[in-house]
Design an enzyme around this catalytic site. Structure first.
Site, PDB file in Angstrom:
ATOM      1  N   CYS A1175       0.809  -1.218   0.000  1.00  0.00           N
ATOM      2  CA  CYS A1175       0.000   0.000   0.000  1.00  0.00           C
ATOM      3  C   CYS A1175       0.841   1.266   0.000  1.00  0.00           C
ATOM      4  O   CYS A1175       0.313   2.357  -0.197  1.00  0.00           O
ATOM      5  CB  CYS A1175      -0.932   0.002   1.205  1.00  0.00           C
ATOM      6  SG  CYS A1175      -1.842  -1.539   1.395  1.00  0.00           S
ATOM      7  N   HIS A1409      -2.524   8.288   5.501  1.00  0.00           N
ATOM      8  CA  HIS A1409      -2.847   7.002   4.873  1.00  0.00           C
ATOM      9  C   HIS A1409      -4.292   6.644   5.204  1.00  0.00           C
ATOM     10  O   HIS A1409      -5.015   6.148   4.343  1.00  0.00           O
ATOM     11  CB  HIS A1409      -1.870   5.946   5.391  1.00  0.00           C
ATOM     12  CG  HIS A1409      -1.903   4.654   4.651  1.00  0.00           C
ATOM     13  ND1 HIS A1409      -1.732   4.568   3.288  1.00  0.00           N
ATOM     14  CD2 HIS A1409      -2.084   3.382   5.085  1.00  0.00           C
ATOM     15  CE1 HIS A1409      -1.795   3.299   2.918  1.00  0.00           C
ATOM     16  NE2 HIS A1409      -2.011   2.555   3.985  1.00  0.00           N
ATOM     17  N   HIS A1450      -9.399   2.203  -0.761  1.00  0.00           N
ATOM     18  CA  HIS A1450      -7.954   1.925  -0.691  1.00  0.00           C
ATOM     19  C   HIS A1450      -7.521   1.144  -1.925  1.00  0.00           C
ATOM     20  O   HIS A1450      -7.860  -0.019  -2.090  1.00  0.00           O
ATOM     21  CB  HIS A1450      -7.662   1.139   0.577  1.00  0.00           C
ATOM     22  CG  HIS A1450      -6.207   1.024   0.894  1.00  0.00           C
ATOM     23  ND1 HIS A1450      -5.228   1.627   0.133  1.00  0.00           N
ATOM     24  CD2 HIS A1450      -5.545   0.371   1.882  1.00  0.00           C
ATOM     25  CE1 HIS A1450      -4.051   1.354   0.650  1.00  0.00           C
ATOM     26  NE2 HIS A1450      -4.222   0.586   1.711  1.00  0.00           N
TER      27      HIS A1450
END
Length: 1598
Positions: A1175, A1409, A1450
């Site tokens: 990620c 994030h 995401h």
């Protein structure tokens, strides 16, 4: 002797028969002809261990007699003892069941007639539809053998995923493959297996030429083998069940009279058909065959005549029909190999069904009776709504107070707010009421720092507000009785939003208490009430810590207004609402955000007051301990204001009337009774719950209101029961008679007559605010304390209770209004400021509609004098060659591209331009230039048209026409199966292994497939070859064989951030072959790269090579998971034996996308690095690009990431419990769009999404020289890992090292920009002096020595100048923007900011994030808080937090790139986008006082720098510091250099905008490169010459 003789004769007969069989040839073919043709046998039974002869007879009938039988309508029945013993012995008709015992006499049952045995289906050609039959046979066509050319073309077409007719036979394999060497080599390998030997360099021969060469040297057997392999796949995967290649051949033979050779040719063409899914019916398959046959005939110049048909009666049976004449349903079912015990079980099941049916009928009768008596409205009205999972809590007023403060200050600084505005005063009052030590710290910092910048007068106003707020907040916290704001008393903040002038009216109130059995006026309580009302008007309620249950708080209700007072008071309020929905919750959450003061809490729960169960559940929840899932409250107030409007007289009372009566009376009493029970069972010595009963003056005076008056009158009886029942210690009753309240749901219809009623009757009508204020006064001590002592009746009806004959007065007023409206023209009723424009006579109306301005949204250049000149200290302090800037941004994601995503993120809606772009992206509109169709006028038209209807669509109409559809199919939403090969999470497919317990029915399969079944199942399968080499085999799986059967489960992750529905890379200009071959995630990256270059103003990537060498363009695009779709094909599709491209493996690798970017767009020879950081990939990519440029290895670099989304990965994320459980979220009443809630109390996992994000990095020198737009300066980027552990995805604190430095580092002299500036100047002066001295010495040597030539002197001079430049670079490296890199006592974050004259206090915002997982959000904010604290950020200076994933989900590898894009857009616009899903910020984040989490977007007066953090599975933590570009412009040598850059930039932007607009219209935003920028002869010279540059479109004189 007789038995022994029979045995002997039997043995002899068997021996003779076996001898005869072994000694003589079997003439079964001839025998069949005799039986089927001469004897015309139509029923055959085979007695033997298997169905050998029967199967052979079936094939013979299908091949030789099917047309004959069809024409004569004579079906044949073939049976074998092995398969049809039950039918042969008629066992299926002998099912016995126990007779049902009954006292009634039973009539004799007639004996059933004998039933015919069912015929076995024979594989014959399909019969015509009823009413049609063959009349005329088609013309026979001369057959030809299979052609080598057809096999080659089919092989090539299938590999390239093209149709047979799309292959240009004049081209070679190499040309058709378009340079894809893997595909080329594979085709040559495939052809070499068919054509042996294959000529050398076959790939370079045209298809026609190659066909001629190999046609004579290849056996027909090999061609037929190849044919079988080519055609097997389409029949296995795309044809309907049961439709085999034999059926196809039979259809071609019967329908078109084509021989085997031409059948082969047609089937080869059919094998290249690209079908999206399996055909559903045989009719679809034969239609496809007919279409291909006709095309084949046209291609070959044949005249084909299909079989004609004439009407005829329908046949009685067909090849796919089973008939069992006279059988019952049970017998028909059990005849399919069902045993007798199983049949009896079915009969028993039927009995149970009959019993259940009887019981259902009885229940239905009762339901019908209840429905008749109570009515549908009543039954629906008592259904429970209670659901603990849906309860929402809001209590983060500490965060909303800071939001209000910052919104207010920024509004003042922009000149949008005046201080004498009542709303401003109200906002200030609410800030004070929510103040705490942290908020006061923020006020003090804002007052004393340079954060307040802009117009001097506006700054002065803002500082005045801050000073007053600080004083009032301190007084409020110290419980001062008199707080002042600008010389005014601190008022009730709700006053500013009231309609009218609260407090100006006289207070008319009547208060009664019971004395000696009668209710009498109590003047002392009247005075007490007036005192309470004055207190509320002046200062609002103060109920901090008090608990309140409120029902009936819908929009425009008294309860809703009263709720505002309660929240301002600091109370803990539970609102039980019958209209619970995401919209209702959002309204109440906004209400709390605006009015919730310190200590307040708002709990919202679904509740139907008509349900007894809901009443009990609600009270149980309130009083239950928190440990048991309740609130743990001991209620202070109950305000049951839920009401239902009614209509009707006494002869019109209906179900709705009874429901309303139950809600407003019966269940109010039940609710109070339940509270009494819990109070009684709870702790002793608690105060009674004070109940505010809503009474009404309407005791029938209005009429036609059903049971409303009766319900309200019934509540009054409760005041008397207080004296006669045993609950006085638990409940205190205050009955309040409420007057005419305008605008509520009950009285809105009467608003038009309210003013006249006041005039004629003297009755006062109230706004909702006025009535709520009067009700709030009843909750204030000491009046509220009096209610605890005895019941109180309060009349605040404004005199309505004393008015008689109100109904007739209302009727008169309505009649007069109606008469006036019919006699007066409409426009005369308009106020004077409403002007009705009338068109002038003869003046044509304008037909021109506004046009959208589609543009790329380049960052706006700052003003040099105002924004850049004050920063001139930076001039000359930066090595522009080693300074990294971002010149282009783009993305492909759930909200389209970076521009459309920003509109949703910043404003929550699309502009007209945004809607047009989204409609184009989704294929809803296309651009058209030409004549319209005749049905649309046939005129010349240029503009948008609807993609389906082709009807013109004006720009201005796009938003209204398509926005709803765009919103529905964009962003986070329910997974749309069409976007992922049919994946439906509600029916996720898995395979279940089953061992067969009986033989299955036989089926047909191609020879190769049949052999594969034998290879897998061995003796558990029978496979009988066809009568010819290429005919289908008959396959039968036997008992014990293991098969995999698909099953489906409901997957609980059904929401995702998918790309907009209809997104297609072809629409951007990506070639078809690329879309077919390249993985979807790579297509995302390709499109994003093209757009990122365009947002850099670069319309042709080869333009780069006019400014730099091909080795100086880097590529750092990475991926978190690589080619997910390719992995799926390589594993799942291969396992399922579905068609998969042979080179699919190359699409699996994470670096493949970067390779395609280079092959199709860049043609660079520069450094290529592929980060794989889960990620954190995109920010890791940014670090790599940053390092390439600062190290001098590249001047331009592409960075970013991409990732797709597949069901396999989604399933594994769910198994890790990383993603949000959408089933649970739906049970909580959440919409898909709000399931990602970073930083909130209820966050529970991330929502996965897909897409790509790309940035273009450049050295500052190159950006200025080329005139590229600059979005931001990458001042620093880095990654860090975490500590020892055992959990790969566990979040860590390794990124704290980015703030590593020793104590006192902030006092380092190098952090002083003026100190460094002075040192740089002195060093540069010394370098210049040394250069001048060296040049002077060189001139002297040249003058004194005749051996040194002028050319040598020039070279030496050039060397000296270069040396001076390098020395200057070294000075800038040690004292310029990278000065800190050699000082370990200065942290990267501090150094990156100090390089541009900034401090840690100038880091305005952080892009988090923020995945919406519990652990990440807590860990990440803790890390940022620790960094800021360690680096000495000033207390009271919180950084805005952007949590973009609430909107996008995401996307793994692309996530960081989207965050960078959004943060850059915020940096350049000054607008901080809020997190609209942040309904309640988690309390554990309150301690992070350096962070602020906005819900609303905040328009600031300008931003300077930001931090971005990204965390990935595998201990990857990444962070970057990015600075506003104005600091780079200040580092230029002078204003002239900036203005020259501005001119170059304007030219580039105009060119790029023109290209963008044309690209949208022509679908050519992506233009794939066909050749490198140099010729083949130039290649080596270009690569080896670092000075090689393009001139225009070509290299010259390399």
């Amino acid at each position: 002797m007789e038995a022994e003789r029979e045995t002997e004769l039997s043995q002899l007969l068997l021996t003779e028969l076996l001898s005869y069989q072994f000694a003589n040839p079997v003439k079964w073919i001839e025998t069949q002809d005799v039986l089927l043709k001469e004897k015309e046998i139509n029923h055959m039974i085979e007695i033997g261990p298997s169905s050998t002869l029967t199967n052979m007879a079936k094939r013979t009938i299908s091949k030789k007699y099917s047309e004959h039988d069809a024409a004569l309508r004579e079906p044949r029945l073939l049976q074998s003892f092995d398969e049809h013993a039950a039918e042969i012995y008629c066992e299926t008709m002998q099912i016995r069941t126990q007779p049902h015992k009954s006292s009634a006499p039973q009539e004799p049952v007639p004996k059933a007639a004998p039933k015919a045995a069912p015929p076995v289906p024979v594989a014959t050609a399909p019969l015509p539809e009823p009413g049609r039959q063959v009349s005329t046979m088609p013309i026979n066509v001369e057959d030809v053998p299979i052609q080598s050319r057809d096999v080659i073309v089919a092989t090539v077409a299938q590999k390239l995923r093209k149709h047979f007719l799309d292959i240009d036979c004049s081209k070679s394999i190499a040309q058709l493959c378009g340079g894809r060497s893997t595909m080329e080599n594979e085709l040559v390998g495939d052809l070499s297996l068919i054509f042996d030997p294959l000529p050398d360099r076959a790939e370079e021969m045209g298809i026609s030429e190659l066909s001629q060469i190999v046609s004579g040297s290849t056996s027909t057997t090999k061609l037929l083998t190849a044919h079988g392999k080519l055609t097997a796949s389409i029949f296995t995967h795309k044809m309907p069940g049961g439709f085999t290649i034999t059926d196809a051949r039979k259809h071609l033979e019967v329908q078109w009279r084509l021989g085997v050779g031409r059948q082969n040719a047609i089937l080869l063409r059919m094998a290249t058909e690209v079908l999206p899914s399996r055909l559903k019916t045989r009719e679809e398959a034969t239609m496809l065959l007919d279409k291909i046959a006709e095309a084949y005939a046209d291609e070959q110049g044949l005249k084909l005549q299909p079989m004609t048909e004439v009407p005829m009666s329908a046949p009685t049976t067909s090849s796919e029909t089973k008939v069992i004449s006279g059988c019952s349903d049970v017998e028909l079912y059990t005849s399919n190999d069902i045993s007798l015990p199983e049949s009896e079980a079915l009969v028993n099941a039927q009995k149970m069904l009959n019993i259940v049916k009887t019981e259902n009928d009885t229940l239905q009768e009762k339901m019908d009776l209840l429905t008749t008596e109570l009515g549908d409205d009543f039954i629906q009205g008592i259904l429970p709504a209670w659901s603990p999972a849906k309860i929402r809590k809001y209590e983060s007023c500490w965060n909303w107070a800071l939001q209000d403060l910052l919104l207010l200050l920024n509004s003042i600084l922009r000149g949008e707010t005046s201080l004498d505005n009542s709303v401003t005063r109200s906002t200030c009052d609410m800030i004070v009421r929510r103040s705490n030590d942290r908020l006061i710290d923020v006020m003090r910092y804002m007052l004393s720092s340079n954060k307040l910048a802009g117009d001097e007068l506006l700054v002065s106003m803002a500082k005045s507000v801050l000073a007053m707020l600080i004083e009032d907040s301190q007084n409020w916290l110290s419980c001062a009785q008199t707080s002042r704001f600008f010389g005014h008393e601190l008022h009730n903040p709700i006053d500013a939003y009231a309609q009218g002038t609260p407090g100006s009216d006289s207070v008319e109130v009547k208060v009664k208490t019971r004395s000696q059995g009668t209710w009498k006026y109590d003047t002392s309580l009247i005075d007490l009430y007036k005192s309470s009302l004055a207190c509320v008007r002046e200062d609002g309620l103060r109920l901090k810590g008090k608990t309140v249950l409120l029902t009936g708080a819908g929009p425009s209700s008294i309860g809703r207004e009263l709720l505002q007072h309660l929240l301002v008071s600091g109370a803990l309020v539970l609102v039980a609402t019958s209209r619970f929905s995401p919209t209702a919750c959002r309204e109440l959450q906004n209400l709390y955000m605006k009015w919730g003061s310190s200590g307040s809490q708002l709990v919202v729960c679904p509740f139907n007051q008509g349900s007894r169960g809901d009443c009990e559940s609600l009270v149980q929840y309130i009083f239950s301990a928190k440990a048991k899932g309740g609130l743990g409250w001991d209620l202070d107030f109950v305000i049951p204001f839920a009401a239902v409007s009614e209509e009707g007289q006494i002869d019109e009372l209906d179900s709705k009337s009874e429901k309303a009566h139950r809600i407003m009376l019966t269940n109010v009493l039940r609710l109070l009774g339940s509270i009494k029970q819990h109070k009684q069972a709870g702790p002793r010595n608690t105060s009674p719950v004070k109940v505010l009963l809503p009474l009404s003056p309407n005791h029938g005076v209005f009429g036609r209101d059903g049971l409303y008056a009766e319900s309200k009158a019934g509540l009054e009886m409760l005041l008397n029961k207080w004296y006669s029942e045993d609950w006085t210690s638990y409940l205190a009753i205050c009955g309040v008679t409420i007057g005419w309240v305008r605008g509520t749901g009950l009285m809105a219809v009467n608003d038009a007559v309210a003013a006249e009623v006041e005039v004629r009757t003297g009755v006062k009508t109230f706004s909702q605010f006025e009535m709520a204020q009067r009700l709030a006064a009843l909750l204030v001590n000491p009046f509220a304390h009096e209610v605890e002592i005895q019941p109180v009746k309060v009349d605040i009806s404004g005199g309505m209770a004393d008015t008689t004959d109100l109904r007739s007065i209302l009727s008169d007023i309505r009649r007069e209004i109606k008469q006036d409206s019919t006699s007066t023209p409409t426009h005369q009723h308009l106020p004077s400021h409403h002007h009705v424009d009338e068109p002038e006579i003869g003046k044509p109306l304008s037909s021109v509609s506004p046009m959208a301005n589609l543009k790329l949204n380049f960052p706006q250049l700052p003003d040099y004098e105002d924004d850049i000149s004050p920063l001139n200290t930076l001039s000359g302090m930066v090595d522009l060659d080693r300074t990294v800037v971002i010149t282009g941004i783009s993305e492909v994601g759930p909200w389209g591209n970076s521009r459309t995503r920003w509109e949703m993120e910043a404003f929550g809606e699309f502009s007209l331009e945004g809607c047009i772009e989204m409609a184009w992206i989704m294929g809803l509109i296309t651009h058209y230039n030409g004549k319209l169709g005749d049905d649309m006028g046939g005129e010349q038209y240029t503009g948008w048209v609807d993609a389906k209807t082709k009807a013109p669509v004006a720009d201005v109409d796009v938003k209204a026409r398509y926005e709803e559809q765009i919103i529905e199919h964009s962003g986070i939403r329910l997974v749309e199966p069409e976007l992922d090969n049919g994946y439906d999470p509600r029916k996720k497919q898995l395979l279940h292994e089953i061992v067969l317990t009986r033989d299955l029915a036989p089926f047909a399969a191609p020879p190769e497939l049949a052999k594969q079944f034998m290879q897998e199942h061995g003796e558990k399968v029978d496979a009988i070859p066809g009568s010819t080499e290429n005919e289908d085999w008959t396959v039968r799986l036997r008992k014990g064989a293991v098969i995999l059967v698909p099953k489906a489960l409901r997957f609980d992750r059904s929401a995702a951030g998918q790309i907009p529905q209809g997104w297609d890379a072809r629409r951007y200009g990506v070639p078809d072959w690329a879309v077919d071959q390249i993985g979807r995630e790579t297509l995302f990256a390709l499109v994003a790269t093209a757009e990122s270059l365009l947002s850099s103003g670069i319309v042709d990537p080869y333009e780069l090579y006019q400014y730099m060498h091909v080795s100086e363009v880097g590529n750092c695009v990475g991926s978190g998971l690589g080619g997910q779709q390719a992995l799926k094909k390589a594993f799942r599709y291969r396992y399922h034996d579905k068609p998969v491209q042979s080179d699919v493996l190359q699409e699996v690798f994470s670096n493949t996308a970067a390779a395609w970017i280079n092959m199709l767009l860049l043609s660079s020879s520069g450094p290529i690095r592929t980060p794989v950081g889960a990620c954190a990939t995109a920010v890791e990519s940014l670090e790599l690009g940053y390092e390439l440029i600062t190290a001098g290895k590249a001047k331009i670099a592409l960075v970013g990431g991409h990732d797709d989304m597949t069901e396999e990965v989604a399933y594994e994320f769910a198994k890790m419990r990383a993603t949000v459980n959408t089933d649970e979220e739906e049970a909580r009443g959440r919409m898909y769009s709000e399931m990602s809630r970073p930083m909130t109390t209820t966050r529970d996992g991330f929502v996965e999404s897909q897409g790509s994000g790309i940035q273009v990095l450049a050295s500052a020198t190159m950006a200025i020289k080329m005139g590229l737009p600059i979005y931001g300066i990458v001042s620093w980027a880095g990654t860090a890992s975490d500590k020892t552990g055992r959990s790969v995805p566990s979040p860590g604190k390794g990124t704290l090292t980015n703030a590593r430095e020793t104590h006192g580092a902030d006092k380092n002299l190098l952090l002083d920009i003026h100190f460094r500036k002075d040192r740089i100047t002195r060093h540069q002066q010394q370098i210049q002096a040394d250069l001048e001295q060296d040049l002077k010495s060189l001139e002297q040597r040249f003058a004194m020595s005749r051996s040194i030539t002028k050319s040598e002197v020039d070279k030496m001079s050039l060397f000296l100048h270069k040396e001076a430049i390098e020395r200057n670079k070294q000075v800038l490296k040690s004292l310029g923007h990278t000065f800190w890199t050699s000082h370990t006592d200065i942290s990267p974050i501090r150094g990156a900011l100090s390089a541009w004259g900034l401090s840690i206090d100038d880091l305005d915002f952080v892009s988090l994030h923020g995945t919406s997982t519990v652990l990440n959000d807590k860990n990440e904010t803790s890390v940022i808080q620790s960094q800021l604290s360690h680096l000495g950020r000033t207390r009271g200076n919180p950084a805005y937090c952007i949590t973009q994933k609430y909107l996008t989900g995401h996307s793994k590898g692309a996530a960081g790139a989207w965050m960078i894009n959004g943060a850059l857009q915020a940096l350049n616009t000054g607008l901080i986008p809020g997190n609209r899903n942040a309904d309640d910020v988690a309390p554990e984040l309150e301690g992070n006082d350096f962070l602020f989490f906005p819900h609303h977007s905040v328009q600031t007066n300008g931003l300077r720098a930001f931090s971005i953090t990204s965390f990935g599975f595998g201990q990857k933590g990444a962070q970057a510091i990015i600075v506003h570009p104005r600091y780079l412009y200040a580092a230029l040598s002078d204003a002239e250099e900036f203005h020259q850059y501005r001119r170059r930039l304007n030219v580039r932007q105009r060119r790029a905008t023109k290209f963008f607009q044309r690209g949208l219209a022509t679908e050519t935003l992506f233009i794939a490169k066909e050749e490198p920028p140099y010729t083949e002869k130039q290649e080596s010279r270009v690569l080896l010459n670092p000075e090689a540059r393009m001139e225009g479109q070509h290299y010259k004189d390399v």
